[in-house]
Design a protein around this motif. Structure first.
Motif, mmCIF file in Angstrom:
data_model
loop_
_atom_site.group_PDB
_atom_site.id
_atom_site.type_symbol
_atom_site.label_atom_id
_atom_site.label_comp_id
_atom_site.label_asym_id
_atom_site.label_seq_id
_atom_site.Cartn_x
_atom_site.Cartn_y
_atom_site.Cartn_z
ATOM 1 N N ALA A 14 35.957 42.949 44.369
ATOM 2 C CA ALA A 14 34.522 42.757 44.488
ATOM 3 C C ALA A 14 34.236 41.409 45.135
ATOM 4 C CB ALA A 14 33.861 42.816 43.114
ATOM 5 N N ARG A 15 33.162 41.337 45.806
ATOM 6 C CA ARG A 15 32.609 40.099 46.370
ATOM 7 C C ARG A 15 33.557 39.452 47.392
ATOM 8 N NH1 ARG A 15 31.635 35.754 43.728
ATOM 9 N NH2 ARG A 15 33.233 36.024 42.157
ATOM 10 N N ARG A 16 32.984 38.500 48.097
ATOM 11 C CA ARG A 16 33.768 37.780 49.100
ATOM 12 C C ARG A 16 34.967 37.085 48.468
ATOM 13 N NH1 ARG A 16 28.698 34.534 50.895
ATOM 14 N NH2 ARG A 16 27.943 35.620 49.051
ATOM 15 N N ALA A 17 34.762 36.518 47.280
ATOM 16 C CA ALA A 17 35.853 35.756 46.666
ATOM 17 C C ALA A 17 37.055 36.664 46.385
ATOM 18 C CB ALA A 17 35.367 35.103 45.379
ATOM 19 N N GLY A 18 36.795 37.892 45.934
ATOM 20 C CA GLY A 18 37.882 38.827 45.674
ATOM 21 C C GLY A 18 38.619 39.189 46.950
ATOM 22 N N PHE A 19 37.881 39.442 47.996
ATOM 23 C CA PHE A 19 38.523 39.829 49.251
ATOM 24 C C PHE A 19 39.194 38.634 49.940
ATOM 25 C CE2 PHE A 19 36.270 43.611 48.318
ATOM 26 C CZ PHE A 19 37.078 44.611 48.840
ATOM 27 N N LEU A 20 38.652 37.454 49.721
ATOM 28 C CA LEU A 20 39.288 36.268 50.302
ATOM 29 C C LEU A 20 40.720 36.132 49.792
ATOM 30 C CD1 LEU A 20 38.987 33.755 52.077
ATOM 31 C CD2 LEU A 20 38.191 32.520 50.052
#
Ligand code: CA
Length: 382
Positions: free
Chosen positions: A250-256
């Motif tokens: 989830a979210r940008r942080a997860g995908f980062l």
């Protein structure tokens, strides 16, 4: 200025005629939580959340008061307000599914208020239709699973799909037999993806990748636990099969984390879980920056399908070239009356492609009869 006046949730349930399984558990029903956000004057938008429907509903109940009285055109500001309220205890998880549902509904509402399709509001329509792959080929009770899967694969091919995704995760031997049967049924020219729903150890995943590779695999989805970032990077170095994952992120942080770790070739955020269209658009931009393809996970009603189509209609495909590849739409073909009956117009694949809706908002209508047929109690948060 219009104000948000009402938020209603609907939990819908469809009991399946035939149960089916994947690597983690069995489906006996499809259940989903929808949300309807209504503004002054009566305009409304629809969203849905991915995750256990009752928990999604509780999350919407928690977040909805933050929206009441606010301007629905400011959907990004509203996203931030909802996220700030939940950040300390729900950086990912079902509460983000609730936030995602509300965000999708706000995009639908914004599009209707501005008389524009969501894809235009996202920045423009790069394409009017996208390639669709058939998701199916689940496990079920039968005497000869490889033969049953082969027959189903042939049916998808006959329906015009030149790409299908099958389940693996029973164990390497069984999976290899199933992959071989499905490839034979599809013929050499169709794309075949395999999806393990994070069922394997690193050793097993590498073993199946090695055995499946000669059968031409377009991607290997969720081979490992979503927590095993290093394992993904290691598997990617061992196989030429592209690695896909992200439906549990989830979210940008997860995908980062996935992108920094060089874990995946294809990122699969679910718009209805990862943070809605607002956040998935940003995840897509991040994926582009890292040279990672985007193929959203999509497992819901026509609302989720429409949201994915608008995002894909707008998506800038990496790496970009004159004859560029289209992005893939996940097109669930398992039994699901909620998907088939809830929204109009119905989404159809023609020659393996699905049109991006071009009417305002998500470009779909929700059928009142289907809401009543499949609905449990409606709840209003006024
Ligand atoms: Ca999957």
């Amino acid at each position: 200025m219009s104000r948000i006046e009402k938020v209603n949730t609907f939990v819908l349930r469809h009991r399946l005629a035939e149960r089916f399984r994947f690597a983690q558990w069995e489906y006996a029903e499809r259940r989903v939580c929808l949300v309807k956000v209504t503004a002054q004057g009566g305009a409304f938008g629809w969203g849905e959340g991915y995750g256990p429907a009752g928990v999604v509903r509780a999350g919407i109940d928690f977040l909805a008061p933050l929206l009441l009285g606010r301007d629905p055109l400011e959907q990004e500001t509203l996203w931030q307000a909802m996220f700030r309220r939940s950040f300390d205890f729900a950086r990912q998880g079902v509460l983000l599914g609730a936030l995602s549902a509300l965000d999708v509904a706000l995009w639908d509402l914004k599009g209707k208020l501005l008389d524009q399709p969501v894809s235009v509001l996202l920045g423009g329509r790069k394409r009017e239709s996208v390639r669709a792959y058939a998701t199916g080929l689940y496990f079920r009770e039968c005497a000869d699973l490889p033969a049953a899967l082969a027959a189903e694969a042939a049916a998808h091919r006959a329906a015009g799909f030149d790409a299908v995704k099958m389940k693996v995760g029973l164990g390497v031997e069984h999976d290899h037999a199933n992959v071989r049967a499905v490839r034979e049924a599809l013929g050499p020219n169709a794309a075949l993806m395999i999806d393990a729903n994070h069922a394997f150890s690193g050793v097993e995943a590498a073993d199946l990748a090695r055995r499946a590779a000669p059968h031409g695999i377009a991607w290997f989805e969720e081979p490992l636990s979503p927590d095993d970032c290093d394992g993904y990077a290691e598997l990617r170095r061992k196989t030429a099969i592209p690695i896909a994952a992200g439906e549990c992120e989830a979210r940008r942080a997860g995908f980062l984390r996935l992108f920094n770790g060089r874990c995946v070739d294809i990122a699969q955020p679910d718009i209805c879980a990862a943070g809605g269209l607002t956040e998935t658009k940003k995840i897509a931009d991040m994926a582009y920056t890292f040279g990672v393809e985007l193929a959203p996970h999509c497992w819901g009603t026509g609302i989720a399908m429409a949201a994915a189509l608008h995002l894909l209609g707008n998506l800038d495909v990496v790496p970009g070239r004159l004859e560029e590849r289209d992005p893939w739409l996940e097109f669930d073909r398992t039994e699901n009356s909620l998907r088939d009956e809830l929204t109009q117009p119905a989404f159809r694949a023609q020659n393996g492609r699905v049109a991006v809706p071009d009417r305002p908002g998500l470009g779909i209508e929700v059928d009142q009869g289907a809401l009543e047929r499949y609905g449990e109690a409606e709840r209003s948060k006024v």
